[in-house]
Scaffold this motif. Structure first.
Motif, PDB file in Angstrom:
ATOM      1  N   ALA A   1     -36.317   3.225  56.184  1.00 41.43           N
ATOM      2  CA  ALA A   1     -35.255   4.140  55.751  1.00 41.43           C
ATOM      3  C   ALA A   1     -35.091   3.949  54.244  1.00 41.43           C
ATOM      4  O   ALA A   1     -34.207   3.222  53.787  1.00 41.43           O
TER       5      ALA A   1
ATOM      6  N   TYR B   1     -27.308   0.999  63.531  1.00 41.25           N
ATOM      7  CA  TYR B   1     -28.407   0.427  62.749  1.00 41.25           C
ATOM      8  C   TYR B   1     -29.652   1.290  62.946  1.00 41.25           C
ATOM      9  O   TYR B   1     -30.034   1.587  64.073  1.00 41.25           O
ATOM     10  N   CYS B   2     -30.268   1.713  61.833  1.00 38.59           N
ATOM     11  CA  CYS B   2     -31.524   2.469  61.875  1.00 38.59           C
ATOM     12  C   CYS B   2     -31.332   3.731  62.716  1.00 38.59           C
ATOM     13  O   CYS B   2     -30.412   4.501  62.485  1.00 38.59           O
TER      14      CYS B   2
ATOM     15  N   PRO C   1     -30.637   0.248  67.357  1.00 40.91           N
ATOM     16  CA  PRO C   1     -31.751   1.160  67.649  1.00 40.91           C
ATOM     17  C   PRO C   1     -32.327   0.868  69.031  1.00 40.91           C
ATOM     18  O   PRO C   1     -32.288  -0.270  69.498  1.00 40.91           O
TER      19      PRO C   1
ATOM     20  N   ASP D   1     -36.674  -0.905  51.314  1.00 42.77           N
ATOM     21  CA  ASP D   1     -36.823  -0.440  52.699  1.00 42.77           C
ATOM     22  C   ASP D   1     -38.017   0.506  52.826  1.00 42.77           C
ATOM     23  O   ASP D   1     -38.086   1.526  52.139  1.00 42.77           O
TER      24      ASP D   1
ATOM     25  N   THR E   1     -28.915   1.074  57.062  1.00 40.41           N
ATOM     26  CA  THR E   1     -30.262   1.590  56.812  1.00 40.41           C
ATOM     27  C   THR E   1     -30.576   2.749  57.750  1.00 40.41           C
ATOM     28  O   THR E   1     -31.525   2.731  58.522  1.00 40.41           O
ATOM     29  N   THR E   2     -29.761   3.775  57.644  1.00 40.19           N
ATOM     30  CA  THR E   2     -29.790   4.930  58.553  1.00 40.19           C
ATOM     31  C   THR E   2     -30.154   6.195  57.793  1.00 40.19           C
ATOM     32  O   THR E   2     -29.642   6.445  56.701  1.00 40.19           O
TER      33      THR E   2
ATOM     34  N   HIS F   1     -35.532  -3.590  55.070  1.00 44.87           N
ATOM     35  CA  HIS F   1     -34.872  -2.998  56.233  1.00 44.87           C
ATOM     36  C   HIS F   1     -34.145  -4.028  57.092  1.00 44.87           C
ATOM     37  O   HIS F   1     -33.114  -3.721  57.691  1.00 44.87           O
TER      38      HIS F   1
END
Length: 597
Positions: A492, A333-334, A260, A489, A362-363, A517
């Motif tokens: 996300a 990521y994210c 990210p 999380d 965790t998207t 997360h």
């Protein structure tokens, strides 16, 4: 009558008086530090817009209740009844009896862990009064009729911030542990706390930036971001790091990590024991990782397409020059995963299919259930953010850091306020929280696009996102996808990731890890803290998927690597960074990661 288990030592009056004077003196310095940024034009920089939205939102809830006098009376009667019961319970305790408590904290609520909150009737009364009142207020928001879901969500979020701030655990006179601590130290703790408060306001340039760790204990490249490698490419938006091999042979297909840009990449490389990047290298992957620039006013017009073209696409070009390979596997990521998904959709639309598999950590691609961050993403608030960004070309990283901390205010804000400024204790050295405080800015054009197209309008999930005059459709994405969610999380949510799986056109392996997360992702096999669940395609309801899923002990990392290796198991001799088609521009972790916000 129940009394405190131990009698506090009487304070040293002379020391207490001296510390009181020092406290007043330090308070003056703190006030001067706070006022210093206003000396130029006298215009406050505080969060007046945010306060206004809080007042309007909670005012809407109040109006709905006041519009029905009968319901208002019933709500007041419910609160009065609870307090009458509490007063009666406290009276019985004073007579030496042991009645059942009226309200008890949640099991994970550590604010009232000290024994005196239970054994001392006065502080027990304060604790239960707070719990009764806060839960009653939460019930008012939940039960308000005639308000839309977004307003209710905002009201719940804002109320959680207010309730967290007003907890009796935050104040000396209403917290038995703090009261004991202050008397034992003759107030010296408050003097130290006020000094740290001044330092944190100065660090925040007039706004309080609560320290969560000791920043002097860490240095990028020394004890965080330590995996050996070389920067092999650089442009205005990113540096590309190629990591040094640890095996004689490596998988032929290189691997690209897209972190990210709202945080720095080294959350995946905190130290040798917890580094996902280091572990990937040890398994025989040629790992490349993007390190985004910490943008300033020069990057104001860098938009989402810029991050795709000058980030992911440029990285794949560079990887081809360095290794001779035209295809890559990639992980995001994210929000880096969201950008990776957008790139997959663009490649599917244009036929330029160079990413052969994608790992999404965790998207979110469907923002219907995006959690509490949606509180900040209505039209009015986005316009306010855009107006601020227009003045300087970017969003200050501290604002994003504050937003993330507000998702868990008791753990990430008030526990540190109490520890730092009331107990006067410097926080412990913790690499993860050092990374969390190492803020990054967001370019105006990119952040505006992200807020509007993802959180506000959910265009990617709807097939309406347009980049470079190309409409993007995730259903055209057929490459294998490993979609990792985590159970707790707040950024996300597992449900959001679960439902996003159905937006792709190919096979998606949905995996649910324990914790949240960060901790759910950074869970090394050598010392795993949490397990993970596997259960095939993400279909039906998440609750049903979890009920039928297989729980696995240990880290999800080996399971993932097995998934990846099966797709392209061919190996080649290990690649040395800088020895291929791209020369080294300097050692990892590079220069961009060292830029401070």
């Amino acid at each position: 009558m129940t009394t405190l288990k131990t009698t506090p030592q009487l304070p040293d009056i002379e020391a207490l008086s001296r510390n009181a004077s020092l406290f007043v003196e330090q308070f003056g310095r703190t006030a001067a530090t706070y006022m210093k940024p206003l000396e130029g034009d006298g215009i406050p920089t505080g969060p007046s817009e945010e306060v206004g939205d809080v007042v309007r939102t909670l005012g809407t809830v109040a109006e709905k209740w006041l519009a029905d006098p009968q319901k208002t009376l019933e709500a007041q009667a419910k609160l009065s009844e609870a307090f009458i019961t509490l007063w009666g319970s406290t009276w019985f305790r004073m007579q030496g009896e042991a009645p059942q408590p009226v309200a008890v904290p949640e099991p994970k609520d550590n604010r009232f862990a000290h024994a005196d909150w239970t054994t001392n009737p006065v502080f027990d009364f304060l604790k239960q009064s707070y719990l009764i009142t806060s839960r009653w207020a939460e019930g008012l928001v939940e039960g308000a009729e005639g308000i839309d879901d977004h307003t209710r969500h905002k009201a719940q979020f804002y109320l959680r911030q207010i309730v967290g701030a007003l907890s009796p655990s935050n104040f000396v006179l209403t917290n038995p542990e703090l009261l004991r601590h202050t008397l034992e130290e003759n107030g010296a703790n408050l003097v130290r706390g006020m000094k740290m408060l001044a330092e944190d306001i100065e660090a925040g340039k007039g706004e309080l930036r609560v320290r969560q760790t000791d920043p002097s204990s860490f240095e990028v490249g020394r004890n965080v971001a330590v995996t050996p490698g070389e920067v092999v490419f650089r442009n205005d938006l990113m540096e590309l790091i190629q990591y040094a091999p640890q095996t004689e042979t490596v998988l032929k297909r290189p691997f690209l990590i897209v972190p990210p840009w709202i945080n720095k990449f080294y959350i995946l490389d905190l130290n040798a024991q917890k580094s996902l990047i280091g572990w990937m290298v040890s398994q025989g992957l040629t790992v490349f990782c993007i390190s985004w620039v910490n943008p300033d006013e020069r990057h104001a017009q860098k938009d989402f397409e810029s991050y795709m073209r000058e980030g992911i696409e440029a990285a794949i070009d560079a990887i081809g020059a360095a290794t001779g390979e035209s295809e890559v596997a990639a992980a995001g990521y994210c929000v880096g995963g969201t950008l990776l998904a957008v790139t997959l959709a663009m490649q599917a639309a244009t036929g330029n299919k160079r990413i052969k598999s994608a790992t999404l950590l965790t998207t979110q691609v469907d923002f219907t259930h995006a959690g509490d961050l949606k509180v900040f993403a209505d039209e009015e608030q986005i316009k306010g953010i855009e107006a601020r960004m227009a003045k300087q070309g970017y969003l200050d990283g501290a604002r994003m850091a504050n937003a993330f901390n507000m998702l868990r205010p008791n753990d990430l804000i008030w526990s540190y306020v109490v520890n730092n400024y009331v107990k006067g204790k410097a926080p412990m050295a913790f690499d993860l929280l050092y990374w969390n405080a190492d803020a990054t800015r967001m370019p105006a054009a990119n952040h505006s696009f992200y807020l509007r197209n993802c959180y506000l309008e959910n265009n990617l999930a709807k097939g309406k996102m347009v980049l470079g005059n190309v409409r993007l459709d995730l259903k055209k994405v057929k490459v294998p996808i490993f979609n990792l969610a985590t159970r707790e999380d707040h950024i996300a949510p597992a449900l959001s990731v679960f439902e996003g799986s159905a937006k792709f056109g190919g096979k998606v392996d949905y995996v649910l890890a324990g914790s949240g997360h960060i901790a759910g992702v950074v869970n090394p096999p050598a010392k795993p803290k949490y397990g993970y669940w596997t259960g095939g395609p993400a279909k039906g309801r998440l609750e049903d998927w979890i009920a039928a899923a297989t729980e696995n002990k240990g880290s999800w990392w080996p399971y993932w690597f097995s998934w990846l290796e099966k797709q392209a198991p061919a190996r080649v001799p290990a690649r040395i960074p800088g020895s291929g088609g791209l020369a080294s521009l300097g050692p990892a972790p590079g220069t961009y990661v060292r830029m401070k916000a």
